[in-house]
Design an enzyme around this catalytic site. Structure first.
Site, PDB file in Angstrom:
ATOM      1  N   ASP A  55       0.606  -1.365  -0.100  1.00 11.42           N
ATOM      2  CA  ASP A  55      -0.136   0.215  -0.078  1.00 11.42           C
ATOM      3  C   ASP A  55       0.592   1.272   0.161  1.00 11.42           C
ATOM      4  O   ASP A  55       0.738   2.019  -0.650  1.00 11.42           O
ATOM      5  CB  ASP A  55      -0.726   0.012   1.402  1.00 11.42           C
ATOM      6  N   GLY A  56       2.147   0.612   0.648  1.00 13.87           N
ATOM      7  CA  GLY A  56       3.442   2.250   0.778  1.00 13.87           C
ATOM      8  C   GLY A  56       3.903   2.501  -0.371  1.00 13.87           C
ATOM      9  O   GLY A  56       3.490   4.163  -1.238  1.00 13.87           O
ATOM     10  N   ASP A 160       0.280  15.474  22.172  1.00 17.50           N
ATOM     11  CA  ASP A 160       0.969  14.807  21.159  1.00 17.50           C
ATOM     12  C   ASP A 160       0.184  15.193  19.569  1.00 17.50           C
ATOM     13  O   ASP A 160       1.283  16.223  19.128  1.00 17.50           O
ATOM     14  CB  ASP A 160       1.324  13.174  21.292  1.00 17.50           C
ATOM     15  N   GLN A 233       3.366   9.077   4.136  1.00 16.03           N
ATOM     16  CA  GLN A 233       4.282   8.295   3.999  1.00 16.03           C
ATOM     17  C   GLN A 233       5.132   9.938   4.171  1.00 16.03           C
ATOM     18  O   GLN A 233       6.605   9.793   4.386  1.00 16.03           O
ATOM     19  CB  GLN A 233       4.913   8.024   3.439  1.00 16.03           C
TER      20      GLN A 233
HETATM   21  P1  NAP Z   1       4.749   1.815   6.561  1.00 14.76           P
HETATM   22  O1  NAP Z   1       5.565   2.085   7.097  1.00 14.76           O
HETATM   23  O2  NAP Z   1       5.247   1.032   5.741  1.00 14.76           O
HETATM   24  O3  NAP Z   1       3.142   1.807   6.427  1.00 14.76           O
HETATM   25  C1  NAP Z   1       3.053   1.065   8.168  1.00 14.76           C
HETATM   26  C2  NAP Z   1       2.077   0.701   7.916  1.00 14.76           C
HETATM   27  O4  NAP Z   1       0.065   0.557   7.164  1.00 14.76           O
HETATM   28  C3  NAP Z   1       1.649  -0.825   6.405  1.00 14.76           C
HETATM   29  O5  NAP Z   1       1.320  -1.991   6.342  1.00 14.76           O
HETATM   30  C4  NAP Z   1       1.401  -0.447   5.055  1.00 14.76           C
HETATM   31  O6  NAP Z   1       1.052  -1.399   4.207  1.00 14.76           O
HETATM   32  C5  NAP Z   1      -0.029   0.202   6.055  1.00 14.76           C
HETATM   33  N1  NAP Z   1      -0.703   0.761   5.224  1.00 14.76           N
HETATM   34  C6  NAP Z   1      -0.988   1.964   4.116  1.00 14.76           C
HETATM   35  N2  NAP Z   1      -1.329   2.338   4.062  1.00 14.76           N
HETATM   36  C7  NAP Z   1      -2.472   2.196   4.478  1.00 14.76           C
HETATM   37  C8  NAP Z   1      -4.239   1.760   4.806  1.00 14.76           C
HETATM   38  N3  NAP Z   1      -5.083   3.004   4.293  1.00 14.76           N
HETATM   39  N4  NAP Z   1      -4.933   1.010   5.398  1.00 14.76           N
HETATM   40  C9  NAP Z   1      -4.320  -0.146   5.804  1.00 14.76           C
HETATM   41  N5  NAP Z   1      -3.215  -0.535   6.075  1.00 14.76           N
HETATM   42  C10 NAP Z   1      -1.992   0.842   5.322  1.00 14.76           C
HETATM   43  O7  NAP Z   1       4.961   3.390   5.706  1.00 14.76           O
HETATM   44  P2  NAP Z   1       3.979   3.201   4.417  1.00 14.76           P
HETATM   45  O8  NAP Z   1       4.139   2.045   3.881  1.00 14.76           O
HETATM   46  O9  NAP Z   1       4.411   4.053   3.533  1.00 14.76           O
HETATM   47  O10 NAP Z   1       2.734   3.987   4.717  1.00 14.76           O
HETATM   48  C11 NAP Z   1       1.998   5.363   5.288  1.00 14.76           C
HETATM   49  C12 NAP Z   1       1.153   5.009   5.895  1.00 14.76           C
HETATM   50  O11 NAP Z   1       1.399   4.121   7.114  1.00 14.76           O
HETATM   51  C13 NAP Z   1       0.549   6.233   6.592  1.00 14.76           C
HETATM   52  O12 NAP Z   1      -0.194   6.915   5.605  1.00 14.76           O
HETATM   53  C14 NAP Z   1      -0.015   6.102   7.578  1.00 14.76           C
HETATM   54  O13 NAP Z   1      -1.505   5.406   7.413  1.00 14.76           O
HETATM   55  C15 NAP Z   1       0.211   4.193   8.276  1.00 14.76           C
HETATM   56  N6  NAP Z   1       1.314   4.442   9.431  1.00 14.76           N
HETATM   57  C16 NAP Z   1       0.730   4.278  10.663  1.00 14.76           C
HETATM   58  C17 NAP Z   1       1.633   4.266  11.807  1.00 14.76           C
HETATM   59  C18 NAP Z   1       0.421   3.295  13.392  1.00 14.76           C
HETATM   60  O14 NAP Z   1      -0.501   2.492  12.664  1.00 14.76           O
HETATM   61  N7  NAP Z   1       1.270   3.558  13.932  1.00 14.76           N
HETATM   62  C19 NAP Z   1       2.558   4.819  12.213  1.00 14.76           C
HETATM   63  C20 NAP Z   1       3.062   5.688  11.030  1.00 14.76           C
HETATM   64  C21 NAP Z   1       2.668   4.998   9.450  1.00 14.76           C
HETATM   65  P3  NAP Z   1       1.568  -1.514   3.307  1.00 14.76           P
HETATM   66  O15 NAP Z   1       3.092  -2.721   4.286  1.00 14.76           O
HETATM   67  O16 NAP Z   1       1.438  -2.959   2.157  1.00 14.76           O
HETATM   68  O17 NAP Z   1       2.498  -1.206   3.150  1.00 14.76           O
HETATM   69 MN    MN Z   2       4.681   0.259   3.515  1.00 13.82          MN
END
Ligand code: NAP
Ligand code: MN
Length: 280
Positions: A55-56, A160, A233
């Site tokens: 998804d990223g 925060d 991201q």
């Molecule tokens: P990442 O650190 O690899 O992403 C964290 C996880 O979020 C990965 O498992 C990613 O899936 C998943 N993800 C991304 N968009 C999603 C969605 N719309 N619904 C459900 N899961 C989703 O960073 P990244 O892949 O660049 O993604 C950035 C996104 O990660 C941010 O926009 C934010 O939503 C999310 N994130 C979540 C947290 C948290 O939950 N504490 C912290 C930081 C970021 P993939 O493994 O398929 O890429």
């Molecule tokens: Mn990712």
């Protein structure tokens, strides 16, 4: 197997992949399949952007092509499990090429978040689009800001940070900070609190809040230094933000919908995955 006939206009495809070995290999296989089947590879002016990774990876592709959302449709291939923006698996490349060759312009679109950032001393504000969410956080010390809904002061927030997410972003960071999962057919924005201070002195709502399509959320920090602003991201340290305005964008993201995965099945599969266990 494929229906392309000489003389037909072929779809122009851009491929975006992450740097994981499996994605690199798969992207190469996919490019070869495209060329063998008269699909054009065109990174600059594509009709369809195919992402290979997670998804990223789709989020990165979205930001790369954010200036041409009106003409581009996205398709996501996931190299692990099925994701939220990624309907195709790594072993389905041939089926995907077949769908691209039979393309009739099928699409589904989802709302995006418009982020307007106003800096101290600057007349013009900057605009960004976000597919998942935007957060405003303070790492050292408490973030204090006034939250307005449609220009009316709603609360003075201490904690925060705050997260504003789209419906499709509601399963991402939003969910981790206690927000609700929202069906992407709803045009709404969700505001969630990140580690809020809520006591008899500092009163805030203390729960997620969902605003309607014609409403906007404005955040005015009481001090302007030491913030981290995230848009999906992308992360940046900010010093002089005086105001952030969040609304539903005029633009939407379009996906080429060759198949349909029920939204709630996707949610169940990603977070629970226990259906089989309970079946008798
Ligand atoms: P990442 O650190 O690899 O992403 C964290 C996880 O979020 C990965 O498992 C990613 O899936 C998943 N993800 C991304 N968009 C999603 C969605 N719309 N619904 C459900 N899961 C989703 O960073 P990244 O892949 O660049 O993604 C950035 C996104 O990660 C941010 O926009 C934010 O939503 C999310 N994130 C979540 C947290 C948290 O939950 N504490 C912290 C930081 C970021 P993939 O493994 O398929 O890429
Ligand atoms: Mn990712």
């Amino acid at each position: 197997m494929f229906k392309w006939k000489k003389g037909e206009i072929a779809l122009k495809i851009a491929v975006v992949n992450n740097n994981v070995e499996q994605s690199l290999k798969l992207a190469e296989q996919f490019r070869i399949l495209c060329l063998e089947n008269h699909l054009l590879l065109d990174d600059k002016d594509p009709d369809v952007v195919v992402t290979i990774g997670g998804d990223g990876t789709l989020l990165s592709a979205f930001h790369r092509y954010a200036h041409m959302l009106h003409q581009v449709r996205f398709v996501g291939v996931h190299t692990g499990h099925l994701g939220f923006y990624t309907d195709w698996r790594d072993y389905e490349l041939v089926e995907l090429v077949e769908s691209l060759l039979n393309d009739k312009g099928e699409s589904v679109s989802y709302p995006l978040l418009d982020v307007k950032v106003t800096y101290q001393g600057q007349k013009e504000s900057s605009h960004f689009l976000s597919l998942n969410e935007s957060t405003m956080k303070r790492i050292d010390g408490t973030m204090v800001c006034d939250v307005f809904i449609k220009d009316e002061l709603f609360e003075r927030f201490r904690g925060d940070g705050l997260c504003i997410s789209t419906p499709t972003g509601s399963t991402g960071y939003n969910k981790s900070v206690g927000g609700a999962v929202i069906h992407p057919r709803l045009e709404a924005l969700q505001l969630t609190e990140i580690a809020p201070i809520n006591n008899r002195v500092f009163r805030i709502l203390g729960s997620p809040l969902i605003v309607a399509r014609d409403e906007w959320i404005r955040i005015k920090p009481l001090t302007t230094d030491g913030f981290v602003l995230t848009i999906d991201q992308l992360t940046s340290s900010e010093k002089n933000i005086t105001e952030l305005t969040y609304s539903i964008a005029k633009e939407r993201i379009h996906f080429a919908r060759y198949r349909h995965t029920h939204f709630w099945s996707r949610v169940e599969d990603a977070f629970i995955g226990a259906k089989k266990k309970y079946e008798i």
